[in-house]
Design a protein around this motif. Structure first.
Motif, PDB file in Angstrom:
ATOM      1  N   ASP A 162       0.812  -1.206  -0.085  1.00 50.78           N
ATOM      2  CA  ASP A 162       0.015  -0.104   0.176  1.00 50.78           C
ATOM      3  C   ASP A 162       0.877   1.044  -0.071  1.00 50.78           C
ATOM      4  OD1 ASP A 162      -2.142   1.721   0.080  1.00 50.78           O
ATOM      5  OD2 ASP A 162      -2.382   1.425   2.327  1.00 50.78           O
ATOM      6  N   PHE A 163       0.819   1.927  -1.048  1.00 53.04           N
ATOM      7  CA  PHE A 163       1.483   3.126  -1.204  1.00 53.04           C
ATOM      8  C   PHE A 163       0.804   4.437  -1.868  1.00 53.04           C
ATOM      9  CE2 PHE A 163       2.702   0.794  -4.996  1.00 53.04           C
ATOM     10  CZ  PHE A 163       2.824   2.148  -5.794  1.00 53.04           C
ATOM     11  N   GLU A 164       1.025   5.458  -1.840  1.00 50.89           N
ATOM     12  CA  GLU A 164       0.652   6.592  -2.547  1.00 50.89           C
ATOM     13  C   GLU A 164       1.016   6.792  -3.927  1.00 50.89           C
ATOM     14  OE1 GLU A 164      -2.109   8.749  -1.090  1.00 50.89           O
ATOM     15  OE2 GLU A 164      -2.121   6.865   0.035  1.00 50.89           O
ATOM     16  N   TYR A 165       2.083   7.198  -4.228  1.00 50.98           N
ATOM     17  CA  TYR A 165       2.730   7.454  -5.409  1.00 50.98           C
ATOM     18  C   TYR A 165       4.219   6.804  -5.833  1.00 50.98           C
ATOM     19  CZ  TYR A 165      -0.668  10.998  -4.414  1.00 50.98           C
ATOM     20  OH  TYR A 165      -2.068  11.364  -3.856  1.00 50.98           O
ATOM     21  N   PHE A 166       4.561   6.839  -6.809  1.00 52.59           N
ATOM     22  CA  PHE A 166       6.002   6.358  -7.294  1.00 52.59           C
ATOM     23  C   PHE A 166       6.448   7.701  -8.154  1.00 52.59           C
ATOM     24  CE2 PHE A 166       9.638   4.734  -9.339  1.00 52.59           C
ATOM     25  CZ  PHE A 166       9.853   3.592  -8.433  1.00 52.59           C
ATOM     26  N   ILE A 167       7.202   8.539  -7.666  1.00 54.57           N
ATOM     27  CA  ILE A 167       7.752   9.577  -8.388  1.00 54.57           C
ATOM     28  C   ILE A 167       9.187   9.148  -9.030  1.00 54.57           C
ATOM     29  CG2 ILE A 167       8.597  12.083  -8.214  1.00 54.57           C
ATOM     30  CD1 ILE A 167       6.602  12.226  -5.904  1.00 54.57           C
ATOM     31  N   VAL A 168       9.217   9.464 -10.317  1.00 58.41           N
ATOM     32  CA  VAL A 168      10.300   9.451 -11.188  1.00 58.41           C
ATOM     33  C   VAL A 168      10.985  10.929 -11.692  1.00 58.41           C
ATOM     34  CG1 VAL A 168      11.256   8.496 -13.314  1.00 58.41           C
ATOM     35  CG2 VAL A 168       9.384   7.213 -12.038  1.00 58.41           C
ATOM     36  N   PHE A 169      12.343  10.908 -11.233  1.00 57.10           N
ATOM     37  CA  PHE A 169      13.114  12.151 -11.575  1.00 57.10           C
ATOM     38  C   PHE A 169      13.944  11.642 -12.895  1.00 57.10           C
ATOM     39  CE2 PHE A 169      13.795  14.139  -7.183  1.00 57.10           C
ATOM     40  CZ  PHE A 169      12.350  14.396  -7.312  1.00 57.10           C
ATOM     41  N   GLU A 170      13.513  11.993 -13.851  1.00 58.98           N
ATOM     42  CA  GLU A 170      14.095  12.012 -15.207  1.00 58.98           C
ATOM     43  C   GLU A 170      13.616  10.707 -15.897  1.00 58.98           C
ATOM     44  OE1 GLU A 170      15.524  14.460 -15.807  1.00 58.98           O
ATOM     45  OE2 GLU A 170      16.719  14.977 -14.534  1.00 58.98           O
ATOM     46  N   VAL A 171      13.766  10.312 -17.247  1.00 56.48           N
ATOM     47  CA  VAL A 171      13.328   9.258 -17.986  1.00 56.48           C
ATOM     48  C   VAL A 171      14.653   8.290 -18.309  1.00 56.48           C
ATOM     49  CG1 VAL A 171      12.642   8.285 -20.121  1.00 56.48           C
ATOM     50  CG2 VAL A 171      11.267  10.275 -19.196  1.00 56.48           C
ATOM     51  N   PHE A 172      14.509   7.356 -17.572  1.00 55.49           N
ATOM     52  CA  PHE A 172      15.625   6.167 -17.845  1.00 55.49           C
ATOM     53  C   PHE A 172      14.664   4.872 -18.274  1.00 55.49           C
ATOM     54  CE2 PHE A 172      17.645   9.008 -14.689  1.00 55.49           C
ATOM     55  CZ  PHE A 172      18.917   9.305 -15.336  1.00 55.49           C
ATOM     56  N   PRO A 173      15.185   4.469 -19.681  1.00 59.73           N
ATOM     57  CA  PRO A 173      14.232   3.471 -20.228  1.00 59.73           C
ATOM     58  C   PRO A 173      13.960   2.311 -19.460  1.00 59.73           C
ATOM     59  CG  PRO A 173      15.439   4.474 -21.972  1.00 59.73           C
ATOM     60  CD  PRO A 173      15.982   4.983 -20.478  1.00 59.73           C
ATOM     61  N   GLU A 174      15.473   1.783 -18.751  1.00 58.75           N
ATOM     62  CA  GLU A 174      15.183   0.619 -18.070  1.00 58.75           C
ATOM     63  C   GLU A 174      14.241   0.807 -16.726  1.00 58.75           C
ATOM     64  OE1 GLU A 174      18.740   2.784 -16.707  1.00 58.75           O
ATOM     65  OE2 GLU A 174      17.798   2.112 -18.554  1.00 58.75           O
ATOM     66  N   LEU A 175      14.270   1.868 -16.196  1.00 59.86           N
ATOM     67  CA  LEU A 175      13.516   2.346 -15.244  1.00 59.86           C
ATOM     68  C   LEU A 175      12.062   2.285 -15.435  1.00 59.86           C
ATOM     69  CD1 LEU A 175      14.490   5.136 -12.185  1.00 59.86           C
ATOM     70  CD2 LEU A 175      11.952   4.516 -13.064  1.00 59.86           C
ATOM     71  N   VAL A 176      11.804   3.034 -16.615  1.00 61.24           N
ATOM     72  CA  VAL A 176      10.307   3.012 -17.011  1.00 61.24           C
ATOM     73  C   VAL A 176       9.856   1.687 -17.127  1.00 61.24           C
ATOM     74  CG1 VAL A 176       8.713   3.831 -18.616  1.00 61.24           C
ATOM     75  CG2 VAL A 176      10.582   5.415 -17.877  1.00 61.24           C
ATOM     76  N   ALA A 177      10.772   0.795 -17.741  1.00 60.49           N
ATOM     77  CA  ALA A 177      10.230  -0.648 -17.891  1.00 60.49           C
ATOM     78  C   ALA A 177       9.933  -1.416 -16.654  1.00 60.49           C
ATOM     79  CB  ALA A 177      10.996  -1.378 -18.682  1.00 60.49           C
ATOM     80  N   SER A 178      10.483  -1.086 -15.542  1.00 64.24           N
ATOM     81  CA  SER A 178      10.330  -1.771 -14.268  1.00 64.24           C
ATOM     82  C   SER A 178       8.958  -1.224 -13.508  1.00 64.24           C
ATOM     83  CB  SER A 178      11.375  -1.388 -13.556  1.00 64.24           C
ATOM     84  OG  SER A 178      11.580  -0.048 -12.841  1.00 64.24           O
ATOM     85  N   LEU A 179       8.335  -0.270 -14.283  1.00 61.39           N
ATOM     86  CA  LEU A 179       6.895   0.493 -13.614  1.00 61.39           C
ATOM     87  C   LEU A 179       5.855  -0.367 -13.903  1.00 61.39           C
ATOM     88  CD1 LEU A 179       7.976   4.433 -13.729  1.00 61.39           C
ATOM     89  CD2 LEU A 179       8.510   2.497 -11.986  1.00 61.39           C
ATOM     90  N   GLN A 180       5.799  -1.419 -14.715  1.00 61.19           N
ATOM     91  CA  GLN A 180       4.740  -1.843 -15.156  1.00 61.19           C
ATOM     92  C   GLN A 180       3.695  -2.484 -14.286  1.00 61.19           C
ATOM     93  OE1 GLN A 180       4.128  -1.499 -18.405  1.00 61.19           O
ATOM     94  NE2 GLN A 180       6.021  -0.199 -18.378  1.00 61.19           N
ATOM     95  N   HIS A 181       4.009  -2.723 -13.082  1.00 64.11           N
ATOM     96  CA  HIS A 181       3.321  -3.335 -12.043  1.00 64.11           C
ATOM     97  C   HIS A 181       2.621  -2.500 -10.978  1.00 64.11           C
ATOM     98  CE1 HIS A 181       7.117  -3.033  -9.922  1.00 64.11           C
ATOM     99  NE2 HIS A 181       6.492  -3.045  -8.836  1.00 64.11           N
ATOM    100  N   ILE A 182       3.102  -1.344 -11.283  1.00 67.29           N
ATOM    101  CA  ILE A 182       2.515  -0.168 -10.800  1.00 67.29           C
ATOM    102  C   ILE A 182       1.501   0.698 -11.346  1.00 67.29           C
ATOM    103  CG2 ILE A 182       3.185   2.303  -9.712  1.00 67.29           C
ATOM    104  CD1 ILE A 182       6.229   1.306  -9.380  1.00 67.29           C
ATOM    105  N   PRO A 183       0.355   0.908 -10.755  1.00 67.57           N
ATOM    106  CA  PRO A 183      -0.816   1.668 -11.264  1.00 67.57           C
ATOM    107  C   PRO A 183      -0.306   3.012 -11.997  1.00 67.57           C
ATOM    108  CG  PRO A 183      -1.464   0.581  -9.334  1.00 67.57           C
ATOM    109  CD  PRO A 183       0.047   0.440  -9.338  1.00 67.57           C
ATOM    110  N   ILE A 184      -0.789   3.079 -13.182  1.00 66.14           N
ATOM    111  CA  ILE A 184      -0.223   4.359 -13.783  1.00 66.14           C
ATOM    112  C   ILE A 184      -0.748   5.591 -13.143  1.00 66.14           C
ATOM    113  CG2 ILE A 184      -2.243   4.644 -15.479  1.00 66.14           C
ATOM    114  CD1 ILE A 184      -0.263   5.178 -17.546  1.00 66.14           C
TER     115      ILE A 184
END
Length: 231
Positions: A87-109
């Motif tokens: 249970d968490f509120e948000y996932f905040i990303v500083f900058e676009v790194f392709p491998e990091l973005v790919a790791s977010l698929q299980h996190i609600p958009i």
């Protein structure tokens, strides 16, 4: 929808999200994950006296303010740091790194938020619309993108107090450049303009220009000290 988490960013970064009058003080802090981007460790809570730079000092203040508002800020390296059942509120990303973005698929958009700090001359992928589709809200300094629907304005912070004792006018020099020596092949880059300015003053043989920053040749006549030694 984003409640009062926006308040701490409104105070310390920019108006992140719509504010609410709802009380955020709860028994259990609400978790907010934040990736590091190009910054130093974000929340040096174990050794606050060893803060490496002004950005880290700012983020430490943000960490403490978030705690007052009922939020626990947690530095994350990727989406793998988050349990899908957590249970968490948000996932905040500083900058676009392709491998990091790919790791977010299980996190609600709807819980994904992106901050674009660097310009396209440094990180071209920051402005690739394909990556932007992976986030509910995006915060940028670029006014051309801001629509107050998906893209929102934030002001690049530079936490630095005024100097205690300002020198008198007669002791001041004409100008000072505080910047790192970098290169970019982006058509809108301005790093080459830095070099032109320095070359101009090098040729003038003047004492009215000081250069501070990382990676510059120490053989330059106008070079003084490193990036943080200008103070």
């Amino acid at each position: 929808m984003f409640k009062q988490f926006g308040r701490l960013f409104a105070l310390l970064l920019s108006p992140l999200l719509t504010l609410s009058s709802e009380n955020t003080q709860t028994a259990s802090p609400k978790k907010v994950y934040v990736t590091q981007g190009y910054m130093n460790p974000l929340f040096p809570i174990d050794n606050p006296e060893e803060i490496p730079d002004d950005t880290s000092e700012f983020m430490l203040k943000l960490y403490k303010e978030a705690a007052k508002q009922g939020y626990q800020l947690i530095q994350a390296h990727s989406g793998a740091d988050v349990n899908p059942e957590e249970d968490f509120e948000y996932f905040i990303v500083f900058e676009v790194f392709p491998e990091l973005v790919a790791s977010l698929q299980h996190i609600p958009i709807e819980k994904r938020i992106l901050f674009l700090w660097e310009p396209p001359s440094v990180l071209p992928q920051n402005y690739n619309p394909l990556y932007h589709r992976q986030f509910a809200k995006i915060y940028t300094w670029n006014d051309d993108l801001v629509d107050n629907k998906k893209y929102f304005k934030f002001y690049y912070t530079n936490y630095k107090p005024m100097i205690a004792e300002r020198p008198d006018f007669q002791s001041k020099k004409l100008c000072t450049l505080i910047a790192a020596h970098k290169y970019s092949f982006h058509p809108d880059e301005l790093y080459s303009e830095r070099r032109k300015v320095i070359q101009f003053f090098e040729q003038q043989n003047t004492e009215d220009f000081d250069l501070f920053g990382r990676y510059w040749p120490t053989t330059l006549k106008t070079y003084r000290r490193g990036y943080r030694d200008w103070e």
